[in-house]
Design an enzyme around this catalytic site. Sequence first.
Site, PDB file in Angstrom:
ATOM      1  N   TYR A 274       0.839  -1.196   0.000  1.00 26.45           N
ATOM      2  CA  TYR A 274       0.000   0.000   0.000  1.00 26.45           C
ATOM      3  C   TYR A 274       0.875   1.247   0.000  1.00 26.45           C
ATOM      4  O   TYR A 274       1.745   1.422   0.857  1.00 26.45           O
ATOM      5  CB  TYR A 274      -0.916   0.002   1.222  1.00 26.45           C
ATOM      6  CG  TYR A 274      -1.978   1.066   1.112  1.00 26.45           C
ATOM      7  CD1 TYR A 274      -3.083   0.859   0.287  1.00 26.45           C
ATOM      8  CD2 TYR A 274      -1.877   2.269   1.778  1.00 26.45           C
ATOM      9  CE1 TYR A 274      -4.055   1.833   0.159  1.00 26.45           C
ATOM     10  CE2 TYR A 274      -2.850   3.249   1.643  1.00 26.45           C
ATOM     11  CZ  TYR A 274      -3.930   3.017   0.833  1.00 26.45           C
ATOM     12  OH  TYR A 274      -4.894   3.975   0.694  1.00 26.45           O
ATOM     13  N   TYR A 324      -5.278   5.324  -8.077  1.00 25.97           N
ATOM     14  CA  TYR A 324      -5.539   5.201  -6.646  1.00 25.97           C
ATOM     15  C   TYR A 324      -6.905   4.553  -6.416  1.00 25.97           C
ATOM     16  O   TYR A 324      -7.926   5.208  -6.510  1.00 25.97           O
ATOM     17  CB  TYR A 324      -5.517   6.586  -5.996  1.00 25.97           C
ATOM     18  CG  TYR A 324      -5.347   6.538  -4.504  1.00 25.97           C
ATOM     19  CD1 TYR A 324      -4.078   6.572  -3.940  1.00 25.97           C
ATOM     20  CD2 TYR A 324      -6.436   6.438  -3.652  1.00 25.97           C
ATOM     21  CE1 TYR A 324      -3.905   6.516  -2.569  1.00 25.97           C
ATOM     22  CE2 TYR A 324      -6.269   6.379  -2.282  1.00 25.97           C
ATOM     23  CZ  TYR A 324      -4.996   6.417  -1.752  1.00 25.97           C
ATOM     24  OH  TYR A 324      -4.823   6.357  -0.390  1.00 25.97           O
TER      25      TYR A 324
END
Lengths: 379, 148
Positions: A274, A324
């Site tokens: 992440y 994203y």
Amino acid sequence: MRAACAIVGMGVTAQGIGLGIESRELRAQAVDLALADARLERDAIDGYIHTYLDREDLRYMGLSPNFSVSMMTGGATPVFSILSAIGMIVSGQAEMVACVYGQAQSARVARGGQTIGGYGYGYPTLYGLVGAAATHALHARRHMHLYGTTSRHLGAVAVTQRNYACVRPGTLGYDKPITLEDHQASPMIADPFRRYDCTRDTDGGVAVLVTTAERARSLRSDPVYILGAGTGHNIAHWHRGTVYENHDNIGPAKERAFSQAGMTLADIQMAQLYDPFTISPLMQIEAYGFVAEGQGGPFYADGGAAADGPIPTNTGGGQLSAYYTTGFTGIIEAVLQLRGQAGAGQLRRAETALVSGHGMNAGVQNTWAHATAILGMHA
Amino acid sequence: MRGQPDMETIVRDLGGDPLDLPFWQACGEGRFLLHRCGVCRRHYWPASRCVRHGAQNMAWVEGSGRGTLYTYTVIHHAYTASMKGRVPYVVGVIQLDEGPFFHSNVVGCPLERLAVGQPLRATMIEHESGLVVPVFRPIALVGDHSQT
């Protein structure tokens, strides 16, 4: 527990800024693409997890599952949704769970909503601690102080991931190379983060279909197994006073995930970590133990995360350079690589992947949730 | 008719927690409070349940208002209209001498002299909301006598 379930379908819509498609339509498109990918009819989906706060519009989606759950723990939600899907399947509530994301961030901002980057939380807001960049910068500054990590080390993360995106059509960074000097010249946002240390909100939808390993094998020749998973919460580090040294509480998550999978770090062929900011994969590479504490910067500077490095990381460009999806980006990339569908960016060795999610503080800044998953092609 | 908003409203509007109202009230009197467990004497901020002993023995006590800079960021990008006239500014995490972390602005220190580990002390200022809040200044800058 190893490989109880697998991913048998994945749908990924267009990803980008200002797509002009509303959120539920992005989700509906993603579900349709996932069903087509798995060669399944709509009624095969008997469980639904919406990885966001608001309720789902199942009428619009044209679905009729046994349950529809909305869940939110920030950028850790996608991995958590897959773990929850496994729980629903193992407890007999469903056979085929759709884990779905779809957000039109640019439409929300156009309506006057705050960008994700502008979020504030708690009393630090009164001092102007606004935005995820500022809170993650607190991790970065501490890391620099302790280990001598530099802005150029952070730049190496940005350049490494951009190099991957450059050969990946459909990403923000496609065919747009950047150099370390470009990174150093980009404007300061929240010191030590410059523009190229930060992600941008994008629009897009993703759906992943999770079912039992047995059913997965009957549906396709290349199911992606969830070999193991674990969770850890950074609130533990808050209570210990070590929250700034720890981007996540990876220790317990790693232990559980690798124990379930019966694997060690040496068995991992790629990492999809992440990445809201450049410091994030750098600190996670250390926390998982791929390099010693404090060595994440030199590791990136030496090309350690590149395709020919010891642990190729965020191989589709990640959230920094691709798009994203609040935590789905790494899952998507792992599935593409494991299935051999990564095109010009296909890794030579791609049978196992480590994926992480991170986000949503728990009452004070930097107390993020975390989830680890190990995905692989062999049950 | 409504006059000035009360302190609870101000604290809520700023993103703060009404549980911390005794802290903000004491700031107006120049005192820096901390939440402390009466059993193990561990200090907390913001208001918390002790992780070992729960809420029963938690009380506000006076703290030193001193600590060291643990980590920080300098905000350059104005995400909101109200930030535009302010940037660049420093948001630091101060590790108070009693143990807890406290987020605040570090003032009275040139950006190039900011350093993790530097000793700081709280000074009360009036925030634009009308609330009195602590910000932190260096206790001493070696070789620098310009500090007030």
